[in-house]
Scaffold this motif. Sequence first.
Motif, PDB file in Angstrom:
ATOM      1  N   VAL A  72       5.942   5.954   5.512  1.00  0.00           N
ATOM      2  CA  VAL A  72       4.730   6.633   5.990  1.00  0.00           C
ATOM      3  C   VAL A  72       4.172   5.944   7.237  1.00  0.00           C
ATOM      4  O   VAL A  72       3.816   6.603   8.210  1.00  0.00           O
ATOM      5  CB  VAL A  72       3.668   6.675   4.873  1.00  0.00           C
ATOM      6  CG1 VAL A  72       2.306   7.106   5.413  1.00  0.00           C
ATOM      7  CG2 VAL A  72       4.115   7.615   3.762  1.00  0.00           C
ATOM      8  N   ARG A  73       4.101   4.620   7.229  1.00  0.00           N
ATOM      9  CA  ARG A  73       3.462   3.915   8.338  1.00  0.00           C
ATOM     10  C   ARG A  73       4.431   3.657   9.507  1.00  0.00           C
ATOM     11  O   ARG A  73       4.061   3.802  10.664  1.00  0.00           O
ATOM     12  CB  ARG A  73       2.865   2.591   7.855  1.00  0.00           C
ATOM     13  CG  ARG A  73       1.888   2.017   8.865  1.00  0.00           C
ATOM     14  CD  ARG A  73       1.253   0.703   8.430  1.00  0.00           C
ATOM     15  NE  ARG A  73       0.669   0.740   7.095  1.00  0.00           N
ATOM     16  CZ  ARG A  73      -0.031  -0.254   6.560  1.00  0.00           C
ATOM     17  NH1 ARG A  73      -0.264  -1.346   7.277  1.00  0.00           N
ATOM     18  NH2 ARG A  73      -0.500  -0.170   5.321  1.00  0.00           N
ATOM     19  N   CYS A  74       5.651   3.276   9.204  1.00  0.00           N
ATOM     20  CA  CYS A  74       6.602   2.899  10.266  1.00  0.00           C
ATOM     21  C   CYS A  74       7.422   4.078  10.775  1.00  0.00           C
ATOM     22  O   CYS A  74       7.968   4.019  11.878  1.00  0.00           O
ATOM     23  CB  CYS A  74       7.576   1.849   9.741  1.00  0.00           C
ATOM     24  SG  CYS A  74       6.808   0.320   9.220  1.00  0.00           S
TER      25      CYS A  74
ATOM     26  N   SER B  91       4.871  10.336   7.032  1.00  0.00           N
ATOM     27  CA  SER B  91       3.650  11.035   7.451  1.00  0.00           C
ATOM     28  C   SER B  91       3.258  10.484   8.815  1.00  0.00           C
ATOM     29  O   SER B  91       4.098  10.452   9.708  1.00  0.00           O
ATOM     30  CB  SER B  91       2.530  10.885   6.410  1.00  0.00           C
ATOM     31  OG  SER B  91       1.477  11.757   6.730  1.00  0.00           O
ATOM     32  N   LYS B  92       2.041  10.034   8.957  1.00  0.00           N
ATOM     33  CA  LYS B  92       1.511   9.426  10.181  1.00  0.00           C
ATOM     34  C   LYS B  92       2.102  10.012  11.465  1.00  0.00           C
ATOM     35  O   LYS B  92       1.619  11.004  11.969  1.00  0.00           O
ATOM     36  CB  LYS B  92       1.679   7.916  10.122  1.00  0.00           C
ATOM     37  CG  LYS B  92       0.708   7.305   9.094  1.00  0.00           C
ATOM     38  CD  LYS B  92       0.395   5.867   9.382  1.00  0.00           C
ATOM     39  CE  LYS B  92      -0.448   5.219   8.296  1.00  0.00           C
ATOM     40  NZ  LYS B  92      -1.876   5.429   8.456  1.00  0.00           N
ATOM     41  N   ALA B  93       3.145   9.400  12.028  1.00  0.00           N
ATOM     42  CA  ALA B  93       3.608   9.766  13.373  1.00  0.00           C
ATOM     43  C   ALA B  93       4.364  11.089  13.426  1.00  0.00           C
ATOM     44  O   ALA B  93       4.772  11.527  14.493  1.00  0.00           O
ATOM     45  CB  ALA B  93       4.489   8.650  13.938  1.00  0.00           C
TER      46      ALA B  93
ATOM     47  N   TYR C 286       0.850  -1.190   0.000  1.00  0.00           N
ATOM     48  CA  TYR C 286       0.000   0.000   0.000  1.00  0.00           C
ATOM     49  C   TYR C 286       0.888   1.243   0.000  1.00  0.00           C
ATOM     50  O   TYR C 286       1.707   1.421   0.901  1.00  0.00           O
ATOM     51  CB  TYR C 286      -0.895   0.015   1.246  1.00  0.00           C
ATOM     52  CG  TYR C 286      -1.916   1.130   1.204  1.00  0.00           C
ATOM     53  CD1 TYR C 286      -3.059   1.010   0.420  1.00  0.00           C
ATOM     54  CD2 TYR C 286      -1.737   2.300   1.937  1.00  0.00           C
ATOM     55  CE1 TYR C 286      -4.006   2.041   0.367  1.00  0.00           C
ATOM     56  CE2 TYR C 286      -2.670   3.332   1.889  1.00  0.00           C
ATOM     57  CZ  TYR C 286      -3.803   3.186   1.099  1.00  0.00           C
ATOM     58  OH  TYR C 286      -4.728   4.198   1.041  1.00  0.00           O
ATOM     59  N   HIS C 287       0.717   2.093  -1.009  1.00  0.00           N
ATOM     60  CA  HIS C 287       1.486   3.341  -1.044  1.00  0.00           C
ATOM     61  C   HIS C 287       0.588   4.561  -1.102  1.00  0.00           C
ATOM     62  O   HIS C 287       1.089   5.680  -1.264  1.00  0.00           O
ATOM     63  CB  HIS C 287       2.472   3.339  -2.207  1.00  0.00           C
ATOM     64  CG  HIS C 287       3.535   2.286  -2.086  1.00  0.00           C
ATOM     65  ND1 HIS C 287       4.453   2.278  -1.056  1.00  0.00           N
ATOM     66  CD2 HIS C 287       3.807   1.177  -2.835  1.00  0.00           C
ATOM     67  CE1 HIS C 287       5.253   1.220  -1.197  1.00  0.00           C
ATOM     68  NE2 HIS C 287       4.881   0.538  -2.252  1.00  0.00           N
ATOM     69  N   GLY C 288      -0.733   4.375  -1.016  1.00  0.00           N
ATOM     70  CA  GLY C 288      -1.621   5.525  -1.014  1.00  0.00           C
ATOM     71  C   GLY C 288      -2.896   5.273  -1.779  1.00  0.00           C
ATOM     72  O   GLY C 288      -3.178   4.141  -2.191  1.00  0.00           O
TER      73      GLY C 288
END
Length: 411
Positions: free
Chosen positions: A232-234, A257-259, A145-147
């Motif tokens: 983005v996620r990790c 992104s995210k965190a 998943y990249h977006g």
Amino acid sequence: LVQRTADAALRTRAASVIPGGMYGHMNAAGLPEAYPQFMTRGEGSRVWDADGNEYLDFMCGWGPIVLGRKDPVVEAAVRAQLELGDLLDGPSPVMVDLAELLVELVPHADWAMLAKNGTDATTACVSIARASTGRRKVLVATGAYHGAIPWCTPRPGGVLPEDRAHLGYFDYNDVASLEAAVAEAGDDLAGIIVSPVRQELARDQEMATVEFARAIRTVCDRTGAVMILDDVRCGFRLDLGGSWEPLGVQPDLAAWSKAIANGYSLAAITGRDGLRSAASSIYVTGSFWYSAVSMAASMATLTQLRDTDALARMAASGQRLRDGLAAQSAAHGFVTTQTGPVQMPLLRFADDDAGSTLARTWTNEAVKRGVYLHPVHNWFLSAAHTSDDIDLALERTDDAFAELARLARQG
Ligand code: PMP
């Protein structure tokens, strides 16, 4: 225990004014029946639904909450910036502060750009790779998943074959399939985008092997293609310098992104000097990309992550949860797998069916008992999860396992 009056009323209203009633990753329609759709507030390691039910929060807004909800230092920085103004007619000085901080924290980074969502960042990375190489082909791992725009969205609606005409595919952690995809792209290979961990729905997570990570680096060096790490996620949850730092493999570009801002909307792209002019040649922007509040939140988030033991505490809580869940599931007679980083857990039942019925039933029972997990997507911990929180969660998941065992005996 679980009242759903307010939630049901909101769902009814939403159904007439929001397509499908809800959309995207927070759509609760596909979740087991005890899951609420709407939430009203959060604090520390807790969230409350529209009916006032309290949950220990193991999704953290699906990743962005890294320090805990309403972190006092982040909220103070947000209030101070709000007083000055969020969106002015030019970027605020905090944009430069933040770009400097990212360059300081991230070893491969000589520069940084800021955006809003992870998709902005991954897409900009792909454009920068193509702009710098003058080539077209970009390789992605099958199922990654990249977006959520046409080049990368997992659903086919509204997507044309042309949108993906210049993508090639390889299997995660499979060097031979990577080499085959590289060979097929030939001298048109612009870049390879990869996430640091294989994280797909309803599938055990897979840590990248050193061999695989190094192979991507080597292939990019050999062909002149751009190596893009989709962090983005990790990102900022495992290692502040990037999630493949422990493997000793650095990308040319990374998407974040995210965190990054403890729940405020922000994304970043970092890159090496050699990609600086390509990065300045592409036109990327957005009405809200220069909002200073998110940047101030990010400064407060990243400096705390740098200057405190938040990441270590989160890892310790994750390990405590993993050990506890492993012991419980065994005691109740279930064979389970727990995979991925301990800060981003996923528990699956070895004997589950294709519809993840056991996982859905167990997480449904956990939600009824005030523990918000997800049946098929990885969970997220934050630094606000104390060992007491983990122990309380474990008391409740133990009950959920007991109920699952009881239901299984009933058939
Ligand atoms: N890449 C990865 C690895 C992700 O996990 C996500 C979001 N789940 C994205 C990209 C897209 O980020 P966003 O939803 O913020 O656009």
